[in-house]
Design a protein around this motif. Structure first.
Motif, PDB file in Angstrom:
ATOM      1  N   ILE A  67      92.471  -6.125 -72.047  1.00 48.18           N
ATOM      2  CA  ILE A  67      91.541  -5.899 -73.162  1.00 48.18           C
ATOM      3  C   ILE A  67      92.216  -6.266 -74.481  1.00 48.18           C
ATOM      4  O   ILE A  67      91.614  -6.861 -75.370  1.00 48.18           O
ATOM      5  CB  ILE A  67      91.062  -4.429 -73.192  1.00 48.18           C
ATOM      6  CG1 ILE A  67      90.362  -4.072 -71.881  1.00 48.18           C
ATOM      7  CG2 ILE A  67      90.149  -4.170 -74.388  1.00 48.18           C
ATOM      8  CD1 ILE A  67      88.985  -4.605 -71.701  1.00 48.18           C
ATOM      9  N   GLY A  68      93.515  -5.914 -74.592  1.00 43.22           N
ATOM     10  CA  GLY A  68      94.282  -6.271 -75.788  1.00 43.22           C
ATOM     11  C   GLY A  68      94.295  -7.782 -75.969  1.00 43.22           C
ATOM     12  O   GLY A  68      94.082  -8.295 -77.076  1.00 43.22           O
ATOM     13  N   GLY A  69      94.528  -8.516 -74.883  1.00 44.27           N
ATOM     14  CA  GLY A  69      94.556  -9.988 -74.919  1.00 44.27           C
ATOM     15  C   GLY A  69      93.213 -10.543 -75.348  1.00 44.27           C
ATOM     16  O   GLY A  69      93.136 -11.522 -76.103  1.00 44.27           O
TER      17      GLY A  69
ATOM     18  N   MET B 107      97.509  -0.896 -62.501  1.00 43.71           N
ATOM     19  CA  MET B 107      96.090  -1.167 -62.787  1.00 43.71           C
ATOM     20  C   MET B 107      95.760  -0.771 -64.226  1.00 43.71           C
ATOM     21  O   MET B 107      95.087  -1.499 -64.945  1.00 43.71           O
ATOM     22  CB  MET B 107      95.193  -0.359 -61.841  1.00 43.71           C
ATOM     23  CG  MET B 107      95.170  -0.871 -60.426  1.00 43.71           C
ATOM     24  SD  MET B 107      94.203  -2.376 -60.316  1.00 43.71           S
ATOM     25  CE  MET B 107      94.401  -2.765 -58.599  1.00 43.71           C
ATOM     26  N   LEU B 108      96.254   0.420 -64.621  1.00 48.40           N
ATOM     27  CA  LEU B 108      95.977   0.919 -65.964  1.00 48.40           C
ATOM     28  C   LEU B 108      96.669   0.039 -67.013  1.00 48.40           C
ATOM     29  O   LEU B 108      96.072  -0.315 -68.030  1.00 48.40           O
ATOM     30  CB  LEU B 108      96.473   2.362 -66.070  1.00 48.40           C
ATOM     31  CG  LEU B 108      95.786   3.200 -67.145  1.00 48.40           C
ATOM     32  CD1 LEU B 108      94.297   3.289 -66.884  1.00 48.40           C
ATOM     33  CD2 LEU B 108      96.403   4.589 -67.203  1.00 48.40           C
ATOM     34  N   LEU B 109      97.922  -0.331 -66.704  1.00 49.03           N
ATOM     35  CA  LEU B 109      98.667  -1.198 -67.618  1.00 49.03           C
ATOM     36  C   LEU B 109      97.932  -2.531 -67.789  1.00 49.03           C
ATOM     37  O   LEU B 109      97.757  -3.034 -68.901  1.00 49.03           O
ATOM     38  CB  LEU B 109     100.080  -1.438 -67.065  1.00 49.03           C
ATOM     39  CG  LEU B 109     100.945  -2.367 -67.903  1.00 49.03           C
ATOM     40  CD1 LEU B 109     101.351  -1.681 -69.203  1.00 49.03           C
ATOM     41  CD2 LEU B 109     102.197  -2.805 -67.139  1.00 49.03           C
ATOM     42  N   PHE B 110      97.473  -3.067 -66.661  1.00 48.17           N
ATOM     43  CA  PHE B 110      96.760  -4.353 -66.707  1.00 48.17           C
ATOM     44  C   PHE B 110      95.511  -4.251 -67.591  1.00 48.17           C
ATOM     45  O   PHE B 110      95.203  -5.153 -68.359  1.00 48.17           O
ATOM     46  CB  PHE B 110      96.367  -4.787 -65.295  1.00 48.17           C
ATOM     47  CG  PHE B 110      95.712  -6.135 -65.254  1.00 48.17           C
ATOM     48  CD1 PHE B 110      96.449  -7.299 -65.311  1.00 48.17           C
ATOM     49  CD2 PHE B 110      94.327  -6.246 -65.188  1.00 48.17           C
ATOM     50  CE1 PHE B 110      95.853  -8.538 -65.302  1.00 48.17           C
ATOM     51  CE2 PHE B 110      93.706  -7.489 -65.193  1.00 48.17           C
ATOM     52  CZ  PHE B 110      94.476  -8.633 -65.243  1.00 48.17           C
ATOM     53  N   LEU B 111      94.807  -3.117 -67.477  1.00 44.31           N
ATOM     54  CA  LEU B 111      93.597  -2.927 -68.279  1.00 44.31           C
ATOM     55  C   LEU B 111      93.913  -3.065 -69.771  1.00 44.31           C
ATOM     56  O   LEU B 111      93.233  -3.784 -70.499  1.00 44.31           O
ATOM     57  CB  LEU B 111      92.995  -1.553 -67.989  1.00 44.31           C
ATOM     58  CG  LEU B 111      91.824  -1.159 -68.892  1.00 44.31           C
ATOM     59  CD1 LEU B 111      90.609  -2.026 -68.603  1.00 44.31           C
ATOM     60  CD2 LEU B 111      91.470   0.306 -68.732  1.00 44.31           C
TER      61      LEU B 111
END
Ligand SMILES: [Cu+2]
Length: 332
Positions: free
Chosen positions: A59-61, A51-55
Motif C-alpha cells: 500500500i505504501g508503494g 503477510m502483514l509486512l507485505f500489506l
C-alpha cells in the motif's frame, strides 16, 4: 556481454540456493526430525507476519507511485470538455482506489489473523441471503453510477458541433499531417482519393469552386481560442489517430471515410507558456496509432491564438489555387 554474465551469475546463484534448501530439508527428514510435509507453528507465524509486512509495503508503494509519477500525468486540460473528461477520470480513479485498498487490507489482514494453528477450528458458515444481497446490490449500484456518469459525459462531448464552429480538415498519411482551412467562402472544397496526384496530395476536386481558396498547412497550424473547432479527419493510407493530449482529443483517421471531433480550446499558447513557466511550451498534434516505421514523425505544432492573431495568421497563408490562374489549372 557484461549484463549477460551478471544475469548468468544471478541465475546460477538462485538455482544453487534452491538446491541447498532442498538438501537441508532432506537431511532434516533423514535425521528423524520434522516430516517432509510438516510445517511448524513458528513457520506459519512467520508467514503471517510477512503477510502483514507485505500489506504495508504494498500500500505504501502504491501511494509512493502516485506521488512520484504525478508529474507524468497529462497536464492541465486546455479545452472545455477536457475538464469534464478529467473529472470523470478522477472520479473513477478514486472509486477504484478505495476498492483496491479495501480488498487488499481484507486479504492480507485475514491471512495474518487466521494463520493455521492446530487447536483452532474454522467457523462453519454455509449461507446468508442478507450477505449475498449486500455484495450484489452495492457493486450493481456503483457500476450503474460509473456507466451513467460516463455515458452522460460521452454524449455531451460527442454531440453535434455548434453551427458557428470553425471547420477544418485534418488529413493524415504516412508520415505527416496536413491541415486544410476553408478560404473566404467558409466552406471546404470536395475531395476524392482518385484525384490524388503530383502536387494534389489531398485529392482536392479542382472543379469545385469551394476548393480553390482552401488553404493547406503543414508543420504548424493555428486555431482561435474560445471558439468551437470542428475537425473533419481523413486518412490516405492506413489508420492514423489524431491525438491532441492537452485538449483530451483523440479520434481515429480511417481510410475511406471521414470522422469528426469538435472541441473548444480555452487556453492560448501564450497563456500556457506563462502558466507552465516554460517559454518553450507548445501544443502538439500526434498520431496515436503505430502506423508504420516513421510513425514517430507524425507530429505537428498547434498554436492556439486570440481571434485577432488567428485571423492575421490565416490571412498570411497561401491558397490552394490562386484565383488569378484558375483556368490554367482546371483546363484538361
Ligand atoms: Cu500515423
Amino acid at each position: 556481454m557484461i549484463n549477460f554474465l551478471i544475469f548468468l551469475v544471478v541465475l546460477f546463484g538462485i538455482i544453487l540456493l534452491v538446491q541447498l534448501v532442498r538438501i537441508y530439508e532432506l537431511v532434516t527428514v533423514l535425521r528423524g526430525g520434522a516430516k517432509d510435509d510438516e510445517i511448524s507453528r513458528s513457520d506459519n507465524k512467520l508467514n503471517a507476519n510477512l503477510m502483514l509486512l507485505f500489506l504495508f509495503v504494498f500500500i505504501g508503494g502504491f501511494f509512493y507511485q502516485i506521488y512520484a509519477y504525478k508529474d507524468l500525468m497529462l497536464p492541465i486540460s486546455a479545452s472545455e470538455h477536457g475538464v469534464d473528461v478529467d473529472q470523470l477520470w478522477d472520479f473513477n480513479m478514486i472509486l477504484l482506489s478505495i476498492v483496491f485498498i479495501g480488498t487488499h487490507i481484507l486479504l492480507f489482514v485475514f491471512a495474518f489473523k487466521y494463520y493455521f494453528r492446530k487447536e483452532k477450528k474454522a467457523f462453519y458458515f454455509t449461507h446468508s441471503n442478507k450477505l449475498e444481497f449486500i455484495w450484489t446490490i452495492i457493486p450493481a449500484i456503483v457500476l450503474a453510477v460509473i456507466i451513467i456518469y460516463g455515458l452522460m459525459t460521452w454524449n455531451k462531448i460527442t454531440g453535434p458541433a455548434p453551427e458557428d464552429a470553425l471547420t477544418i480538415e485534418v488529413y493524415g498519411k504516412q508520415f505527416d499531417w496536413t491541415v486544410r482551412y476553408p478560404g473566404d467562402d467558409g466552406a471546404l472544397g470536395k475531395s476524392n482519393y482518385r484525384l490524388i496526384e503530383g502536387t494534389n496530395d489531398l485529392g482536392l476536386d479542382v472543379k469545385d469552386e469551394n476548393a480553390w481558396d482552401d488553404k493547406l498547412v503543414k508543420n504548424e497550424f493555428h486555431i482561435p481560442v474560445n471558439r468551437a473547432v470542428n475537425m473533419v479527419i481523413r486518412s490516405r493510407d492506413v489508420i492514423h489517430s489524431v491525438y491532441l493530449p492537452h485538449f483530451r482529443v483523440q479520434m481515429n483517421a480511417v481510410p475511406g471515410m471521414s470522422t469528426q471531433f469538435h472541441f473548444i480550446p480555452t487556453i492560448t499558447t501564450a497563456q500556457m507558456k506563462e502558466q507552465t513557466k516554460n517559454p518553450e511550451f507548445d501544443y502538439i498534434l500526434l498520431c496515436a496509432k503505430i502506423c508504420g516505421a516513421a510513425h514517430y514523425n507524425m507530429q505537428m505544432t498547434l498554436i492556439v491564438d486570440t481571434e485577432e492573431d488567428y485571423q492575421k495568421w490565416l490571412a498570411s497563408q497561401t491558397v490552394f489555387m490562386p484565383q488569378s490562374e484558375p483556368t490554367a489549372q482546371i483546363a484538361e
